[in-house]
Scaffold this active site. Sequence first.
Site, short mmCIF file in Angstrom:
data_model
loop_
_atom_site.label_atom_id
_atom_site.label_comp_id
_atom_site.label_asym_id
_atom_site.label_seq_id
_atom_site.Cartn_x
_atom_site.Cartn_y
_atom_site.Cartn_z
N GLU A 30 -14.29 -20.42 34.04
CA GLU A 30 -15.30 -21.36 33.54
C GLU A 30 -14.97 -21.98 32.18
O GLU A 30 -15.66 -21.71 31.18
CB GLU A 30 -16.67 -20.67 33.50
CG GLU A 30 -17.15 -20.26 34.87
CD GLU A 30 -18.48 -19.50 34.85
OE1 GLU A 30 -18.82 -18.93 33.81
OE2 GLU A 30 -19.15 -19.47 35.88
N GLU A 34 -17.51 -16.67 42.31
CA GLU A 34 -18.77 -16.03 41.87
C GLU A 34 -19.93 -16.69 42.59
O GLU A 34 -19.95 -17.92 42.75
CB GLU A 34 -19.03 -16.25 40.37
CG GLU A 34 -18.17 -15.48 39.44
CD GLU A 34 -18.55 -15.70 37.96
OE1 GLU A 34 -19.69 -16.12 37.67
OE2 GLU A 34 -17.68 -15.45 37.12
O1 IFM Z 1 -22.19 -13.37 34.13
C1 IFM Z 1 -21.74 -14.68 34.22
C2 IFM Z 1 -20.22 -14.73 34.27
O2 IFM Z 1 -19.64 -14.15 33.16
C3 IFM Z 1 -19.74 -16.15 34.34
N1 IFM Z 1 -20.39 -16.89 35.38
C4 IFM Z 1 -21.83 -16.81 35.44
C5 IFM Z 1 -22.26 -15.37 35.46
C6 IFM Z 1 -23.77 -15.25 35.61
O3 IFM Z 1 -24.43 -15.92 34.60
#
Ligand code: IFM
Length: 458
Positions: free
Chosen positions: A163, A355
């Site tokens: 990210e 994710e």
């Molecule tokens: O926990 C975070 C992660 O570190 C990065 N993506 C979003 C997740 C949830 O907010």
Amino acid sequence: MTFPNHFVWGAGASSFQIEGGAQEAGRTPSVWDMFCSKPGATWQGHSGAVACEHYQRYRDDVALMRQIGLPAYRLSISWSRVLPDGVGKVNHIGLDFYDRLIDELLAAHIAPWVTLFHWDYPIELYARGGWLSPDSPHWFADYVQTIVEKLSDRVRHWITLNEPQCFIHLGLQTGLHAPGDKLTLPLVLRAAHHTLLAHGQAVQSIRAASKQTCEIGLAPVGLAKIPATETAQDIEAARQAMFQMRDRTTWQTAFWLDPIFLGQYPADALELFGDAMPPIRVGDLETIHQPLDFFGVNHYSSPFVRAGKDGAPEEIPFAPGHPIAANRSFVVPETLYWGPRFYWERYHLPIVITENGLPTLDWIALDGKVHDTQRIDFTRRYLLEYERAARDGAQLKGYFHWSVMDNFEVTEGYRDRFGLIHVDFPTQRRTLKDSAHWYRRVIETNGASLHENPFHVY
Ligand code: IFM
């Protein structure tokens, strides 16, 4: 059944969010350690110093992953645990931690997918300019080489950056994430360009140092747009909205992904940023545009978009009462249909959801279990949409639930719980949630059980 035969099911976590052991065996602070000590930066001043004590408890945690039947686990490496100065001398005790973790995972038949950078930037390098420094891509590529030389006899899957929108836009532009800076736009864009170069140079390092054929991707924030109706006009409006530049920030999709996957910054980004863009040297875009093996993306929520006047995209507000998560983000299962579909269309690489998950406020019930029905329902709805994307032609390669266990949820501290495994932070006791048992069956059936009603209680 539409999930492909070799579809990868997994769950993920990141170093700073679960490891703890902040001062163990030579690790130096990262920008997140520094940020957590700023008053008001995180909920109730929580920090990742102890987190889930995964650094000490990793064997037990891998045993729990095995109970869930995870075929793959996405972990990240703490750069300053391995290289306390960010560059140069290797801290072998730190590196050995990851060596042992990988062995433990493989012994449990869990494939490690290793993220090389998930936000915990070494403070020593931040003091030397961080991502603003023209040396930052080399620092990252050298660190990556150290890791790959050590682990690539056993690790086949690498993710360069997690990210970049967060650690550049939130970290350097709005100051909401570590290191908490509010830089001018030209400086933010300079840091962003160095980040892209760091990704490209890291891919070169991995390919050069890997001891076996490997697969490489990255894990950007997925910023999907959902057509309000499935008419051709609304679909086109959503597609446009997803890839067009919205404002003079780096919270964007094509600004980051076009250089990586198409070898050029989008024209509307160059126009909008104008003189604020850093100089792009000959060869920079070639370095950034390295061939990758999969399109990783972190998907949670997305707005609905319709075709407004002359077909121009128009975001529409959510209806009152639309389901929301503990962090107040909207629950939008169609995210896992339109995100993968639009990304597949534009970049043509097999999709891995690196994710996806739901923050809840769950606790242990009097019967000793954690009945997280909302997480089950959320994940089921999202995965059914993901399956629909496969039916409609997107090539899907994997899905990593976020997160394997409750952890330090950055600015929200330990308030929001994303885990399949509940962690009681004062005692560090772990409990598999109902969702963990449910996910086990999803994995065993390669998604077929998604079509069964999981709630038989009432
Ligand atoms: O926990 C975070 C992660 O570190 C990065 N993506 C979003 C997740 C949830 O907010």
